[in-house]
Design a protein around this motif. Structure first.
Motif, PDB file in Angstrom:
ATOM      1  N   UNK A 128       0.795  -1.401  -0.018  1.00 21.40           N
ATOM      2  CA  UNK A 128       0.064   0.025   0.125  1.00 21.40           C
ATOM      3  C   UNK A 128       0.799   0.937  -0.123  1.00 21.40           C
ATOM      4  N   UNK A 129       0.616   1.971  -1.009  1.00 24.44           N
ATOM      5  CA  UNK A 129       1.402   3.456  -0.993  1.00 24.44           C
ATOM      6  C   UNK A 129       1.054   4.529  -0.407  1.00 24.44           C
ATOM      7  N   UNK A 130       1.099   4.213   1.064  1.00 22.12           N
ATOM      8  CA  UNK A 130       0.676   5.383   2.029  1.00 22.12           C
ATOM      9  C   UNK A 130       1.678   6.349   2.038  1.00 22.12           C
ATOM     10  N   UNK A 131       1.193   7.655   2.431  1.00 18.87           N
ATOM     11  CA  UNK A 131       2.241   8.573   2.802  1.00 18.87           C
ATOM     12  C   UNK A 131       2.710   8.722   4.316  1.00 18.87           C
ATOM     13  N   UNK A 132       3.585   9.654   4.371  1.00 21.52           N
ATOM     14  CA  UNK A 132       4.431   9.670   5.665  1.00 21.52           C
ATOM     15  C   UNK A 132       3.442   9.777   6.925  1.00 21.52           C
ATOM     16  N   UNK A 133       2.641  10.444   6.791  1.00 25.59           N
ATOM     17  CA  UNK A 133       1.501  10.475   8.041  1.00 25.59           C
ATOM     18  C   UNK A 133       1.000   9.242   8.182  1.00 25.59           C
ATOM     19  N   UNK A 134       0.328   8.629   7.195  1.00 19.56           N
ATOM     20  CA  UNK A 134      -0.200   7.284   7.615  1.00 19.56           C
ATOM     21  C   UNK A 134       0.607   6.378   8.007  1.00 19.56           C
ATOM     22  N   UNK A 135       2.187   6.280   7.474  1.00 17.60           N
ATOM     23  CA  UNK A 135       2.599   5.122   7.993  1.00 17.60           C
ATOM     24  C   UNK A 135       3.053   5.433   9.315  1.00 17.60           C
ATOM     25  N   UNK A 141       5.759  -0.378   8.097  1.00 15.57           N
ATOM     26  CA  UNK A 141       5.751  -0.197   6.747  1.00 15.57           C
ATOM     27  C   UNK A 141       4.937  -1.040   5.842  1.00 15.57           C
ATOM     28  N   UNK A 142       3.854  -0.385   4.913  1.00 20.47           N
ATOM     29  CA  UNK A 142       2.938  -1.443   4.660  1.00 20.47           C
ATOM     30  C   UNK A 142       3.304  -2.002   3.129  1.00 20.47           C
ATOM     31  N   UNK A 143       4.452  -2.546   3.251  1.00 19.05           N
ATOM     32  CA  UNK A 143       4.776  -3.275   2.215  1.00 19.05           C
ATOM     33  C   UNK A 143       5.864  -4.223   2.741  1.00 19.05           C
ATOM     34  N   UNK A 144       6.157  -5.353   1.830  1.00 17.56           N
ATOM     35  CA  UNK A 144       7.412  -6.292   2.533  1.00 17.56           C
ATOM     36  C   UNK A 144       8.873  -5.799   1.792  1.00 17.56           C
ATOM     37  N   UNK A 145       9.884  -6.269   2.829  1.00 19.08           N
ATOM     38  CA  UNK A 145      11.075  -6.112   2.294  1.00 19.08           C
ATOM     39  C   UNK A 145      11.432  -6.856   1.327  1.00 19.08           C
ATOM     40  N   UNK A 146      10.996  -7.984   1.156  1.00 21.86           N
ATOM     41  CA  UNK A 146      11.250  -8.690  -0.283  1.00 21.86           C
ATOM     42  C   UNK A 146      10.969  -8.430  -1.523  1.00 21.86           C
ATOM     43  N   UNK A 185       7.763   7.622  -3.703  1.00 24.43           N
ATOM     44  CA  UNK A 185       7.783   6.200  -3.553  1.00 24.43           C
ATOM     45  C   UNK A 185       6.876   5.774  -4.824  1.00 24.43           C
ATOM     46  N   UNK A 186       7.380   4.524  -5.441  1.00 28.68           N
ATOM     47  CA  UNK A 186       6.645   3.977  -6.604  1.00 28.68           C
ATOM     48  C   UNK A 186       6.157   2.554  -6.171  1.00 28.68           C
ATOM     49  N   UNK A 187       4.933   2.386  -6.726  1.00 26.39           N
ATOM     50  CA  UNK A 187       4.324   1.077  -6.441  1.00 26.39           C
ATOM     51  C   UNK A 187       4.306   0.401  -7.849  1.00 26.39           C
TER      52      UNK A 187
END
Length: 259
Positions: A128-135, A141-146, A185-187
């Motif tokens: 999920x491409x959340x902005x800084x406030x949401x994160x 982090x709303x995505x995986x390191x992998x 950030x790019x998704x």
């Protein structure tokens, strides 16, 4: 790069997932922590060694020490790492390189597949491409390191890997990047990495220690907010991942325990 210690069980699958990339312009760095199984024999086989630009094998202070060593030797403009029991998808580097070329991104991420011991997909998690406030309110982090890739410049700007952490240094680094309002950030809406769930996985077997260090990350990065805000952003990630959550809850094999 690939950090590894006694990873003979799955390291060949990890390497094959890198060698099968549709994008050929990568440098592979492998840092072995002095394995006592036959990891080094596998890495030294010609079919593998010929693709590895830098191979280090020596005792280290843990995975993040290995990562730091590897990234210090990297020469490319973009970085990522994958553990010795995980995999990339064949299109990962091609899709990521294309995304980086489309905009001034500091980090690119996608979705992740969770796989079992035999490599079968259990469920998928969409980033999920959340902005800084949401994160900051979500506290993770709303995505995986992998499935994450970043520029050398942002790695150096944020100080790289903090070796004072034993379990959450990667999470701290990714959070430092994502909490910066200047970062773009790019998704990529595709699975880019695969995380293997098995009983010897650090993420599976050391959940309590992970949580303790994550609490430390939250304090150091001043993360938090109201429970209502946390619930709101958590709900968004769960709605987007409803199908995967159902498969996770009904899966009967090894799973990540949640506190």
């Amino acid at each position: 790069m690939v950090p590894v210690y006694n990873g003979a069980a799955y390291i060949q699958e990890t390497l094959d997932s890198i060698f099968s990339q549709t994008y050929p312009h990568y440098e592979l760095i492998v840092v072995d922590g002095g394995s006592t199984d036959n990891t080094m024999q596998i890495l030294s086989e010609e079919k593998n060694r010929s693709h590895i630009k830098t191979l280090i094998s020596e005792k280290d202070e843990g995975m993040y020490d290995a990562l730091k060593k590897g990234f210090e030797r990297a020469t490319g403009d973009y970085m990522c790492y994958i553990n010795a029991d995980d995999r990339l998808l064949p299109w990962s580097l091609e899709k990521v390189a294309k995304k980086f070329s489309e905009g001034n991104y500091s980090i690119v991420f996608g979705d992740v597949n969770y796989i079992n011991e035999t490599g079968e997909i259990i469920y998928s998690y969409k980033g999920v491409n959340f902005g800084p406030r949401a994160i900051r309110r979500l506290r993770r982090v709303p995505f995986a390191q992998q499935s994450s890739f970043w520029t050398r410049s942002i790695y150096e700007e944020k100080g790289g890997i903090d070796k004072s952490y034993r379990y959450s240094a990667d999470s701290k680094f990714l959070l430092q990047v994502c909490l910066d309002p200047k970062v773009k950030k790019g998704y990529v809406p595709l699975p880019l990495g695969e995380f293997r769930m098995h009983s010897n996985s650090i993420s599976v077997s050391l959940t309590d220690k992970h949580q303790a260090e994550h609490d430390r990350v939250e304090r150091e990065l001043n993360m938090g907010g109201s429970k209502l805000e946390w619930a709101f952003y958590e709900m968004i990630t769960k709605v987007k991942n409803a199908g995967g959550i159902y498969k996770k809850l009904t899966y009967k094999g090894t799973r990540i325990r949640k506190n």
